[in-house]
Design a protein around this motif. Structure first.
Motif, PDB file in Angstrom:
ATOM      1  N   GLU A  74       0.833  -1.212   0.000  1.00  0.00           N
ATOM      2  CA  GLU A  74       0.000   0.000   0.000  1.00  0.00           C
ATOM      3  C   GLU A  74       0.861   1.252   0.000  1.00  0.00           C
ATOM      4  O   GLU A  74       0.551   2.221  -0.689  1.00  0.00           O
ATOM      5  CB  GLU A  74      -0.967  -0.012   1.188  1.00  0.00           C
ATOM      6  CG  GLU A  74      -2.016  -1.119   1.118  1.00  0.00           C
ATOM      7  CD  GLU A  74      -2.841  -1.089  -0.158  1.00  0.00           C
ATOM      8  OE1 GLU A  74      -3.135   0.019  -0.679  1.00  0.00           O
ATOM      9  OE2 GLU A  74      -3.197  -2.172  -0.660  1.00  0.00           O
ATOM     10  N   ASN A  75       1.944   1.247   0.770  1.00  0.00           N
ATOM     11  CA  ASN A  75       2.867   2.395   0.774  1.00  0.00           C
ATOM     12  C   ASN A  75       3.474   2.613  -0.608  1.00  0.00           C
ATOM     13  O   ASN A  75       3.608   3.749  -1.063  1.00  0.00           O
ATOM     14  CB  ASN A  75       3.992   2.183   1.787  1.00  0.00           C
ATOM     15  CG  ASN A  75       3.506   2.222   3.211  1.00  0.00           C
ATOM     16  OD1 ASN A  75       2.467   2.796   3.511  1.00  0.00           O
ATOM     17  ND2 ASN A  75       4.248   1.592   4.099  1.00  0.00           N
ATOM     18  N   ARG A  77       2.193   1.680  -3.472  1.00  0.00           N
ATOM     19  CA  ARG A  77       1.126   2.149  -4.373  1.00  0.00           C
ATOM     20  C   ARG A  77       0.877   3.639  -4.194  1.00  0.00           C
ATOM     21  O   ARG A  77       0.638   4.356  -5.167  1.00  0.00           O
ATOM     22  CB  ARG A  77      -0.157   1.362  -4.125  1.00  0.00           C
ATOM     23  CG  ARG A  77      -0.089  -0.056  -4.648  1.00  0.00           C
ATOM     24  CD  ARG A  77      -1.316  -0.833  -4.282  1.00  0.00           C
ATOM     25  NE  ARG A  77      -1.255  -2.184  -4.835  1.00  0.00           N
ATOM     26  CZ  ARG A  77      -2.037  -3.162  -4.441  1.00  0.00           C
ATOM     27  NH1 ARG A  77      -2.949  -2.972  -3.499  1.00  0.00           N
ATOM     28  NH2 ARG A  77      -1.926  -4.357  -4.998  1.00  0.00           N
ATOM     29  N   GLU A  78       0.943   4.105  -2.943  1.00  0.00           N
ATOM     30  CA  GLU A  78       0.758   5.534  -2.683  1.00  0.00           C
ATOM     31  C   GLU A  78       1.848   6.370  -3.347  1.00  0.00           C
ATOM     32  O   GLU A  78       1.634   7.532  -3.674  1.00  0.00           O
ATOM     33  CB  GLU A  78       0.726   5.800  -1.179  1.00  0.00           C
ATOM     34  CG  GLU A  78      -0.557   5.332  -0.521  1.00  0.00           C
ATOM     35  CD  GLU A  78      -0.547   5.522   0.994  1.00  0.00           C
ATOM     36  OE1 GLU A  78       0.375   6.185   1.530  1.00  0.00           O
ATOM     37  OE2 GLU A  78      -1.466   4.993   1.645  1.00  0.00           O
ATOM     38  N   LYS A  79       3.007   5.762  -3.560  1.00  0.00           N
ATOM     39  CA  LYS A  79       4.113   6.446  -4.230  1.00  0.00           C
ATOM     40  C   LYS A  79       3.989   6.364  -5.756  1.00  0.00           C
ATOM     41  O   LYS A  79       4.843   6.866  -6.475  1.00  0.00           O
ATOM     42  CB  LYS A  79       5.452   5.838  -3.793  1.00  0.00           C
ATOM     43  CG  LYS A  79       5.759   6.068  -2.331  1.00  0.00           C
ATOM     44  CD  LYS A  79       7.054   5.392  -1.940  1.00  0.00           C
ATOM     45  CE  LYS A  79       7.338   5.571  -0.456  1.00  0.00           C
ATOM     46  NZ  LYS A  79       8.576   4.890  -0.039  1.00  0.00           N
TER      47      LYS A  79
END
Length: 94
Positions: A74-75, A77-79
């Motif tokens: 998820e981290n 993907r946020e990037k």
């Protein structure tokens, strides 16, 4: 879409959209990948991307990792990265 290699460099999956000049570059790992390792893989893909001679400087690039399990996905993907593991594929039906 397919695999690419040249002079000892290899990319597991390269997907092109000729109409929009977008390219997605993926590394596949059949293992557990933690966030730090995924970031190193993504950095390696960024270094290999210029070797792909297709609209260099005039294309939109995406980088991704596919793995058995990916911690911290998820981290990532946020990037803006494309990150998939087996859990993501469980809900896919054909």
């Amino acid at each position: 879409m397919g695999r690419w290699w040249h002079k000892g460099e290899e990319i597991d999956i390269v997907a092109l959209n000729k109409e929009t000049r977008e390219i997605a570059i993926f590394e596949c790992k059949w293992s557990r990948v933690d966030e730090k390792r995924a970031e190193r893989i993504l950095d390696s893909l960024k270094n290999k991307a210029p070797l792909l001679k297709w609209y260099n400087g005039k294309r939109k690039e995406y980088y991704g990792v596919v793995g058995k399990t990916i911690e911290g996905k998820e981290n990532l993907r946020e990037k803006g990265y494309l990150v998939f593991d087996l859990k993501d594929l469980e809900s896919v039906s054909f």
